[in-house]
Design a protein around this motif. Structure first.
Motif, PDB file in Angstrom:
ATOM      1  N   SER A  66       0.824  -1.205   0.000  1.00  0.00           N
ATOM      2  CA  SER A  66       0.000   0.000   0.000  1.00  0.00           C
ATOM      3  C   SER A  66       0.859   1.256   0.000  1.00  0.00           C
ATOM      4  O   SER A  66       0.489   2.275  -0.603  1.00  0.00           O
ATOM      5  CB  SER A  66      -0.929   0.003   1.220  1.00  0.00           C
ATOM      6  OG  SER A  66      -1.821  -1.086   1.176  1.00  0.00           O
ATOM      7  N   LEU A  74       2.272   4.374  -3.392  1.00  0.00           N
ATOM      8  CA  LEU A  74       2.444   5.821  -3.373  1.00  0.00           C
ATOM      9  C   LEU A  74       3.640   6.254  -4.224  1.00  0.00           C
ATOM     10  O   LEU A  74       3.745   7.420  -4.601  1.00  0.00           O
ATOM     11  CB  LEU A  74       2.672   6.322  -1.940  1.00  0.00           C
ATOM     12  CG  LEU A  74       1.579   6.072  -0.912  1.00  0.00           C
ATOM     13  CD1 LEU A  74       2.086   6.482   0.475  1.00  0.00           C
ATOM     14  CD2 LEU A  74       0.310   6.820  -1.265  1.00  0.00           C
ATOM     15  N   ASN A 121      -4.424   2.931   1.748  1.00  0.00           N
ATOM     16  CA  ASN A 121      -4.212   3.716   0.532  1.00  0.00           C
ATOM     17  C   ASN A 121      -5.459   3.539  -0.330  1.00  0.00           C
ATOM     18  O   ASN A 121      -5.630   2.518  -1.002  1.00  0.00           O
ATOM     19  CB  ASN A 121      -2.966   3.233  -0.205  1.00  0.00           C
ATOM     20  CG  ASN A 121      -2.669   4.042  -1.455  1.00  0.00           C
ATOM     21  OD1 ASN A 121      -3.505   4.816  -1.934  1.00  0.00           O
ATOM     22  ND2 ASN A 121      -1.477   3.868  -2.018  1.00  0.00           N
TER      23      ASN A 121
END
Length: 357
Positions: free
Chosen positions: A161, A165, A193
């Motif tokens: 997760s 990003l 996320n």
């Protein structure tokens, strides 16, 4: 009235990159997300003295995780048999983590802070996985990993997760498994996320939210999403097409620990719909700690060690690589496992226990 804002999980100031990784499309994507970061060429992502193996870095533990990023090329592609949480451990698309859980084993691999390393040869990795799945053929016998699908763990040395990003690596993996009817991706996470909710996994990716009692997590789960936020996300991920399980991990024995777990199980029940409960399962993993990590933690988060390092109730266990680990004394641990399993059966009978140790 003034308010304080938590610093961002990632505020990349310096990117260390192998030349081939930097030149790749995925490497360029990562650099494009932090255009102001300083680029530092390195011969190997494994050998960066100012990040790895320097005891002075303990004082900069969290800052390094937030501000440094590494780009490398994964040279050895291998899916290792597992048989516990997954049938196979997939080749890594990253190593390291921006979070800083006090019990995490990942820092032992590269030493001390171990920020995220992104492996940029994603096409090679997804191609290898697709071929590996096809070589297995249909799964003909159910096991604890899954009754019908070969399960591949994606995030052995990272949190997917958070990796999402940084680059599209995890999105590419989810898309790959969407087209593999005999297989299923799986990863554990402590970070919510919500970008992942748009990826349309079509049931071919299992997200395992790691949970522990809130008060314990505030001390040990550093830089993660709060437990309440993880609980609140579970139904949304099911509705978005993910299979969602939970990890009760690590289970830490402390004063009042069973009462805290009872509260967490009740909160899990309150947070989830009947549809979620119908597909929910859990893994139960009691704490294993490490002597070297204990020494590192004393340099930056000693309060955590009051809970993690308890020689009176722990015994040494030497791992296959020679590291000295500690775990709860065997007879006591067996009793604790039975106590927690009985509690799950009482408070959350709808939650299947896949395994416990």
């Amino acid at each position: 009235m003034s308010t304080t804002t938590a610093p961002p999980l990632l505020d990349v100031r310096r990117i260390y990159a192998e030349p081939a990784a930097l030149a790749s499309p995925r490497g360029q994507q990562v650099v494009g997300r932090w255009p102001g970061a300083e680029l530092v060429e390195v011969a190997s992502h494994w050998q960066i003295p100012e990040l790895h193996g320097d005891e002075a870095n303990v004082r900069r533990w969290v800052r390094i995780k937030r501000e440094a990023l590494v780009l490398g090329v994964l040279k050895s592609l291998r899916a290792r048999p597992n048989g516990r949480s997954a049938d196979f451990i997939a080749p890594s698309t990253s190593n390291g983590c921006a979070m800083a859980c006090a019990y995490c084993y990942v820092p032992r691999h590269k030493g001390y802070s171990n920020p995220v390393t992104v492996f940029t040869n994603i096409e090679q990795i997804t191609g290898y996985l697709a071929r590996h799945v096809r070589r297995q053929g249909p799964k003909t016998e159910p096991n604890q990993c899954d009754p019908t699908a070969w399960v591949y763990d994606l995030g052995e040395n990272s949190d997917c997760s958070v990796d999402a990003l940084i680059s599209d690596n995890v999105a590419d993996l989810v898309a790959t498994f969407r087209g593999l009817p005999d297989a299923k991706a799986s990863f554990a996470t402590k970070y919510v996320n919500r970008d992942l909710l748009t990826w349309d996994p079509q049931g071919r990716t299992r997200v395992r939210f790691s949970l522990m009692p809130e008060a314990t997590a505030k001390l040990l789960d550093i830089r993660t999403s709060p437990v309440a936020e993880r609980l609140a996300a579970i139904d949304d991920f099911v509705e978005a097409g993910y299979e969602v399980h939970v990890n009760f991990s690590p289970v830490v024995v402390e004063d009042g620990w069973l009462a805290r777990w009872a509260d967490l199980l009740d909160a899990l029940g309150d947070a989830t719909s009947e549809a979620t409960k119908a597909q929910l399962a859990c893994e139960v993993i009691f704490l294993t700690h490490n002597e070297q990590l204990h020494e590192v933690n004393l340099g930056w988060h000693p309060k955590a060690e009051d809970l993690l390092w308890q020689p009176a109730i722990q015994e040494p266990k030497r791992s296959q690589n020679g590291a000295v680990n500690v775990r709860y004394a065997w007879r006591d641990k067996q009793r604790h496992v039975e106590q927690l399993l009985a509690l799950i059966a009482e408070r959350a009978p709808w939650c299947t226990v896949r395994y416990a140790f």
